[in-house]
Design a protein around this motif. Structure first.
Motif, short mmCIF file in Angstrom:
data_model
loop_
_atom_site.label_atom_id
_atom_site.label_comp_id
_atom_site.label_asym_id
_atom_site.label_seq_id
_atom_site.Cartn_x
_atom_site.Cartn_y
_atom_site.Cartn_z
N THR A 111 0.75 -1.33 -0.39
CA THR A 111 -0.08 -0.75 0.30
C THR A 111 1.20 1.34 0.57
O THR A 111 0.50 1.92 -0.50
CB THR A 111 -0.90 -0.35 1.03
OG1 THR A 111 -1.25 -1.18 1.06
CG2 THR A 111 -1.70 1.29 0.82
N ASN B 8 2.45 1.42 -3.15
CA ASN B 8 1.74 1.94 -4.22
C ASN B 8 1.34 3.99 -4.25
O ASN B 8 1.38 4.78 -5.69
CB ASN B 8 -0.13 2.03 -3.87
CG ASN B 8 -0.33 0.44 -5.06
OD1 ASN B 8 -0.13 0.70 -6.06
ND2 ASN B 8 -0.01 -0.43 -4.54
N GLY C 18 -5.59 2.98 -13.01
CA GLY C 18 -6.84 1.40 -13.31
C GLY C 18 -5.67 0.52 -12.99
O GLY C 18 -5.87 -1.01 -12.81
N LYS C 19 -4.61 0.92 -12.47
CA LYS C 19 -3.59 -0.33 -12.93
C LYS C 19 -2.91 -0.19 -10.65
O LYS C 19 -3.37 0.91 -10.49
CB LYS C 19 -2.17 0.03 -13.57
CG LYS C 19 -2.93 0.22 -14.49
CD LYS C 19 -1.61 -0.05 -16.03
CE LYS C 19 -1.92 -0.63 -17.46
NZ LYS C 19 -0.54 -0.11 -18.48
N VAL C 20 -2.33 -1.65 -10.93
CA VAL C 20 -2.27 -0.97 -9.03
C VAL C 20 -0.70 -1.87 -9.29
O VAL C 20 -0.24 -2.97 -9.79
CB VAL C 20 -2.82 -2.46 -8.40
CG1 VAL C 20 -3.46 -3.53 -8.91
CG2 VAL C 20 -3.12 -1.86 -6.48
N THR D 253 1.59 -4.40 -6.96
CA THR D 253 1.52 -6.04 -6.22
C THR D 253 3.64 -5.78 -5.63
O THR D 253 4.46 -5.42 -6.74
CB THR D 253 1.03 -7.09 -7.17
OG1 THR D 253 1.60 -7.28 -8.13
CG2 THR D 253 -0.83 -6.55 -7.29
N GLU E 240 -0.20 -4.38 -11.95
CA GLU E 240 -0.68 -5.24 -12.74
C GLU E 240 -2.32 -4.50 -12.46
O GLU E 240 -2.51 -3.57 -11.78
CB GLU E 240 -1.26 -6.13 -11.83
CG GLU E 240 -0.19 -7.26 -11.93
CD GLU E 240 -0.56 -8.75 -11.11
OE1 GLU E 240 -1.97 -8.25 -9.87
OE2 GLU E 240 -0.01 -9.57 -10.76
N LYS F 75 -6.34 -3.42 -11.93
CA LYS F 75 -6.52 -3.71 -10.85
C LYS F 75 -8.27 -4.75 -10.76
O LYS F 75 -8.25 -4.53 -12.36
CB LYS F 75 -7.71 -2.22 -10.27
CG LYS F 75 -6.26 -1.67 -9.83
CD LYS F 75 -7.30 -0.37 -9.16
CE LYS F 75 -6.21 0.30 -8.12
NZ LYS F 75 -7.31 1.99 -8.14
N GLU G 157 -11.28 -5.23 -9.90
CA GLU G 157 -11.62 -4.67 -10.13
C GLU G 157 -12.29 -4.01 -11.88
O GLU G 157 -13.33 -3.70 -12.61
CB GLU G 157 -12.77 -3.08 -9.80
CG GLU G 157 -12.57 -2.23 -9.46
CD GLU G 157 -10.94 -2.65 -8.03
OE1 GLU G 157 -10.28 -1.71 -7.97
OE2 GLU G 157 -10.17 -3.64 -7.88
#
Length: 289
Positions: A150, A153, A258-260, A262, A272, A274, A276
């Motif tokens: 977290t 990010n 829209g990307k996260v 990891t 990657e 996300k 959702e």
């Protein structure tokens, strides 16, 4: 100059630009060509005419320009020198006059090519942002092994937001130009950038420059920051941030968010889509006003 010399608009929409140079400027030189192309590319305007009045050189500009390939996109059938202006008057008027453009002649005579549509400013800037996001995430995860996923990010997002915001301010002449670039050849770049961000905190009252303990103690490699900064300025960057329409910037950011990031079990980072967003089949765009 941060803006094209002339905009030709119909109903408030730019249809083509003209960039005018002194006759002493060589219109085969990559510098003025890249400058002219970057205006069209950033604005999603398909044609820019480069002229010194002795020559008339139109270029296709929807696709990302490359500094070392100045002849890419040159529209040969309209590439005239002044000796041909009178003979070619009907061609010029029938393509670039207000009546002709209004009647759709510009699009008919200079149609968009398929390969241009895959390299437009929204696709290219999203690809660059995503690459910087991944490189920063990997470097921060490697150099700061106590951070949670977290926190990584959050840190990456805050740093990139600040850098892009500052570039937009520079190009809109709200800040002086090349502030970020002035740090490119220094050591301990990140520490120096933090001082710059602290200066900006007192000017801008949004969240972006607020004190953010997490990002104040990070270790980030100079080499990576040099590379990102270099690629935010001419001639490596084709982006004119004052020319990118706000709804296009919004669309790019929606997709970027829209990307996260990891983390693998060994604390290395990857980016990657996300879950959702993947489930919804992509990001939903806000329509143009």
């Amino acid at each position: 100059s941060t803006r094209p010399d002339y905009r030709f608009l119909i109903d408030g929409k730019a249809r083509f630009f003209v960039e005018a140079k002194k006759p002493s400027v060589k219109l085969t030189d990559p510098v003025p060509i890249f400058q002219a192309k970057s205006y069209g590319f950033s604005s999603k305007v398909s044609v820019v005419i480069l002229t010194d009045f002795e020559e008339f050189r139109p270029f296709r500009t929807l696709a990302r320009p490359k500094f070392d390939r100045p002849l890419d996109g040159l529209i040969n059938e309209f590439d005239f020198t002044y000796e041909r202006y009178v003979d070619e008057f009907d061609t010029l008027y029938g393509t670039f006059s207000r009546e002709a453009v209004s009647a759709g002649e510009l699009e008919k005579r200079i149609p968009t090519e398929k390969k241009e549509a895959s390299k437009t400013v929204d696709k290219e800037f999203l690809a660059d942002l995503s690459a910087w996001q991944e490189e920063l995430a990997k470097n921060i995860a490697l150099r700061n092994d106590k951070l949670t996923v977290t926190e990584i990010n959050e840190a990456v997002q805050r740093i990139l937001d600040r850098m892009i915001f500052l570039r937009i301010c520079e190009d809109k002449q709200i800040e002086q130009s090349e502030i970020l670039l002035s740090y490119k050849d220094k050591d301990d770049i990140y520490k120096k950038l933090l001082k710059e961000f602290a200066r900006l905190r007192s000017k801008y009252n949004g969240l972006i420059f607020n004190e953010h303990k997490l990002t104040e103690n990070l270790a980030i490699d100079d080499k990576l920051l040099k590379d990102i900064i270099k690629n935010l300025y001419l001639p490596y960057s084709p982006y004119r941030f004052n020319e990118i329409p706000i709804e296009i910037l919004g669309t790019i950011y929606e997709q970027y968010l829209g990307k996260v990031i990891t983390l693998t079990p060994t604390h290395s980072a990857k980016v990657e889509v996300k879950p959702e967003v993947r489930k919804a089949g992509g990001v939903f765009y806000t329509p143009q006003f």
